[in-house]
Design a protein around this motif. Structure first.
Motif: not given
Length: 74
Positions: A28, A46, A50-51, A60, A64, A66-67, A70-71
């Motif tokens: 995050a 950060c 990321t995965s 992160v 980076t 985020y869409d 994803s939240l």
């Protein structure tokens, strides 16, 4: 103000690192702004990767992205 900022940073760090450790999300980023005008202190913190898949994960970083979908996952 600096002491307050450091305390908030530690609280945020504990929350995010606990969530990452518990598998809530792999990583995050959080932006914090404290104060106003010329005295405003801004930081981006950060945490994690990321995965969950090591071969697909990067650290992160402030850049980076985020869409919004994803939240809602955590």
């Amino acid at each position: 103000m600096k002491k307050k900022f450091i305390q908030q940073n530690k609280m945020l760090e504990n929350i995010f690192l606990t969530a990452i450790r518990d598998g809530v999300f792999p990583g995050a980023a959080a932006a914090i702004s404290l104060g106003s005008g010329d005295h405003r202190k801004k930081e981006i913190f950060c945490y994690g990767r990321t995965s969950y898949q090591a071969d697909q994960a990067n650290d992160v970083e402030p850049s980076t992205l985020y869409d919004l979908a994803s939240l809602t996952k955590p």
